[in-house]
Design a protein around this motif. Structure first.
Motif, PDB file in Angstrom:
ATOM      1  N   ARG A  98      -4.580  18.516  -1.737  1.00 39.26           N
ATOM      2  CA  ARG A  98      -4.959  17.096  -1.650  1.00 39.26           C
ATOM      3  C   ARG A  98      -6.484  16.961  -1.572  1.00 39.26           C
ATOM      4  O   ARG A  98      -7.047  16.668  -0.525  1.00 39.26           O
ATOM      5  CB  ARG A  98      -4.275  16.454  -0.433  1.00 39.26           C
ATOM      6  N   TYR A 154      -8.638  14.752  -2.643  1.00 40.96           N
ATOM      7  CA  TYR A 154      -9.246  13.459  -2.295  1.00 40.96           C
ATOM      8  C   TYR A 154      -9.141  13.204  -0.788  1.00 40.96           C
ATOM      9  O   TYR A 154     -10.041  12.612  -0.195  1.00 40.96           O
ATOM     10  CB  TYR A 154      -8.605  12.327  -3.102  1.00 40.96           C
ATOM     11  N   THR A 159     -10.308   7.004   4.584  1.00 44.89           N
ATOM     12  CA  THR A 159      -8.968   7.434   4.194  1.00 44.89           C
ATOM     13  C   THR A 159      -8.965   7.900   2.743  1.00 44.89           C
ATOM     14  O   THR A 159      -9.865   7.588   1.964  1.00 44.89           O
ATOM     15  CB  THR A 159      -7.963   6.277   4.316  1.00 44.89           C
ATOM     16  N   GLU A 160      -7.912   8.656   2.406  1.00 42.55           N
ATOM     17  CA  GLU A 160      -7.743   9.120   1.031  1.00 42.55           C
ATOM     18  C   GLU A 160      -7.726   7.936   0.062  1.00 42.55           C
ATOM     19  O   GLU A 160      -8.277   7.994  -1.032  1.00 42.55           O
ATOM     20  CB  GLU A 160      -6.426   9.902   0.934  1.00 42.55           C
ATOM     21  N   ARG A 161      -7.104   6.850   0.489  1.00 40.08           N
ATOM     22  CA  ARG A 161      -6.985   5.664  -0.350  1.00 40.08           C
ATOM     23  C   ARG A 161      -8.363   5.101  -0.740  1.00 40.08           C
ATOM     24  O   ARG A 161      -8.590   4.690  -1.876  1.00 40.08           O
ATOM     25  CB  ARG A 161      -6.169   4.607   0.413  1.00 40.08           C
ATOM     26  N   LEU A 209      -9.844   7.401  -3.436  1.00 36.16           N
ATOM     27  CA  LEU A 209      -9.190   7.214  -4.732  1.00 36.16           C
ATOM     28  C   LEU A 209      -9.588   5.890  -5.361  1.00 36.16           C
ATOM     29  O   LEU A 209      -9.875   5.821  -6.563  1.00 36.16           O
ATOM     30  CB  LEU A 209      -7.662   7.297  -4.563  1.00 36.16           C
ATOM     31  N   ASP A 210      -9.619   4.828  -4.555  1.00 35.23           N
ATOM     32  CA  ASP A 210     -10.005   3.517  -5.097  1.00 35.23           C
ATOM     33  C   ASP A 210     -11.444   3.543  -5.605  1.00 35.23           C
ATOM     34  O   ASP A 210     -11.752   2.958  -6.647  1.00 35.23           O
ATOM     35  CB  ASP A 210      -9.840   2.424  -4.027  1.00 35.23           C
ATOM     36  N   ARG A 225     -11.523   5.383  -8.912  1.00 31.09           N
ATOM     37  CA  ARG A 225     -10.908   4.585  -9.992  1.00 31.09           C
ATOM     38  C   ARG A 225     -11.855   3.498 -10.469  1.00 31.09           C
ATOM     39  O   ARG A 225     -11.996   3.267 -11.668  1.00 31.09           O
ATOM     40  CB  ARG A 225      -9.586   3.967  -9.492  1.00 31.09           C
ATOM     41  N   THR A 256      -4.812  10.893  -8.224  1.00 33.85           N
ATOM     42  CA  THR A 256      -3.585  10.722  -7.448  1.00 33.85           C
ATOM     43  C   THR A 256      -3.669  11.635  -6.234  1.00 33.85           C
ATOM     44  O   THR A 256      -4.517  12.533  -6.176  1.00 33.85           O
ATOM     45  CB  THR A 256      -2.350  11.115  -8.288  1.00 33.85           C
ATOM     46  N   SER A 257      -2.755  11.427  -5.304  1.00 24.99           N
ATOM     47  CA  SER A 257      -2.822  12.175  -4.054  1.00 24.99           C
ATOM     48  C   SER A 257      -2.670  13.686  -4.265  1.00 24.99           C
ATOM     49  O   SER A 257      -3.328  14.483  -3.612  1.00 24.99           O
ATOM     50  CB  SER A 257      -1.742  11.660  -3.097  1.00 24.99           C
TER      51      SER A 257
END
Lengths: 150, 177
Positions: A24, A26, A36-38, A41-42, A45, B32-33
């Motif tokens: 993982r 990210y 956070t990972e989110r 990722l955001d 993107r 992705t994760s």
């Protein structure tokens, strides 16, 4: 206060080298940045949509993967647009720039084999009706250390 | 026609599973994760195999850098200079190694000359935010390195028609887009 721009710059500088080769990645970057990972990722993107991030990927040692060649054309001004579009139309062309010189169109052909690379160079030469300068690499003096953003 | 030779000290990658991985990676690691697992799923490889191959390629030096690849232009580095110099063959390697250490030089290559049209054999890429600043930095660099007296040219890019990842990988996937 940290802005979104500062965060993106920190994230990009952190992720250009030693990108985590762990399940993982990210989440690992996020842990280093305290988010956070989110969020990571955001951010990636969005940067990809905006074009700042080309991709998360690999830069290969020249000559180890595929065959490439820098090339140039001397294109009359009134044909530049059309010839540039023809050159860009080849999937094997991954960079194509106008430069301010008599040799005004500069591009890189990268193909899985030497034979295909040379065939593409010949096709471009024929379609353009102009001689192509072929400038293959002999030696590479630089370690690609990424690009420090400030 | 100039004979095109491979760069020195490199052997092409031949393992078919490595080549498949390289081809799949061309579009970028998924955002992705579990990106290595997702990439592997498209190739019939486990997450562990993908990670193992990427580590081996990195440790073996085939992958020089793995990570985010930034577009200079979008990052505001719009002044992009290709510096080309005609260096005597017996001096070019030493000059190249020194130029590569210069701050601001992102790539430094020796290339085949294309005589009589193109006498230059040493290339350095310099990126900056302002053309005049880059031009001055390049001239300063050439002076300090003792190269200013050699034939040289500075070619700024004035328009980008295309910039994508390379078309590496398996020939069967190389149909014209």
């Amino acid at each position: 206060m940290q802005t979104a721009y500062d965060f993106d710059t920190r994230l990009l500088n952190l992720s250009q080298h030693d990108f985590p080769l762990t399940p993982r990645p990210y989440a690992a970057l996020a842990a280093r940045l305290g988010v956070t990972e989110r969020v990571v990722l955001d951010a990636f993107r969005l940067m990809r949509e905006e074009g700042l991030l080309s991709r998360i990927g690999a830069v290969y040692r020249p000559g180890s993967v595929g065959a490439s060649c820098l090339a140039a054309l001397k294109v009359p001004e009134d044909r530049l647009e059309a010839v540039a579009a023809m050159v860009s139309g080849f999937a094997e062309v991954n960079h194509n720039y106008r430069r301010d010189h008599a040799w005004n169109l500069w591009f890189v052909v990268t193909a899985p084999s030497v034979a295909r690379r040379d065939a593409v160079l010949l096709l471009i030469e024929e379609e353009a009706g102009l001689p192509v300068l072929r400038l293959p690499m002999v030696e590479d003096y630089h370690l690609d250390l990424g690009f420090a953003l400030s | 026609m100039t004979e095109i030779t491979a760069p020195r000290d490199t052997a092409p990658l031949t393992d078919p599973r490595d080549l498949a991985l390289v081809a799949e990676l061309r579009g970028g690691l998924p955002l992705t994760s579990r990106p290595y697992a997702d990439l592997g799923a498209r190739l019939g490889m486990s997450e562990a195999e993908v990670l193992g191959r990427l580590k081996a390629l990195t440790e073996g030096g085939v992958i020089r850098r793995f990570g985010a690849i930034v577009r200079h232009h979008e990052a505001g580095y719009t002044a992009n200079a290709m510096v080309v110099i005609d260096v005597p063959d017996d001096r070019v390697a030493a000059a190249g190694r020194l130029l590569a250490l210069e701050e601001g030089v992102t790539l430094c290559y020796r290339r085949v000359r294309a005589l009589p049209d193109w006498p230059y054999n040493l290339y350095a890429m310099v990126h900056g935010r302002d053309r005049a600043v880059v031009q001055a930095a390049v001239e300063d660099m050439l002076r300090r390195q003792g190269l200013a007296g050699l034939p040289h040219a500075v070619l700024f890019s004035t328009r980008r028609f295309k910039q994508t990842g390379g078309r590496y990988g398996r020939p069967q996937q190389e149909a014209r887009a």
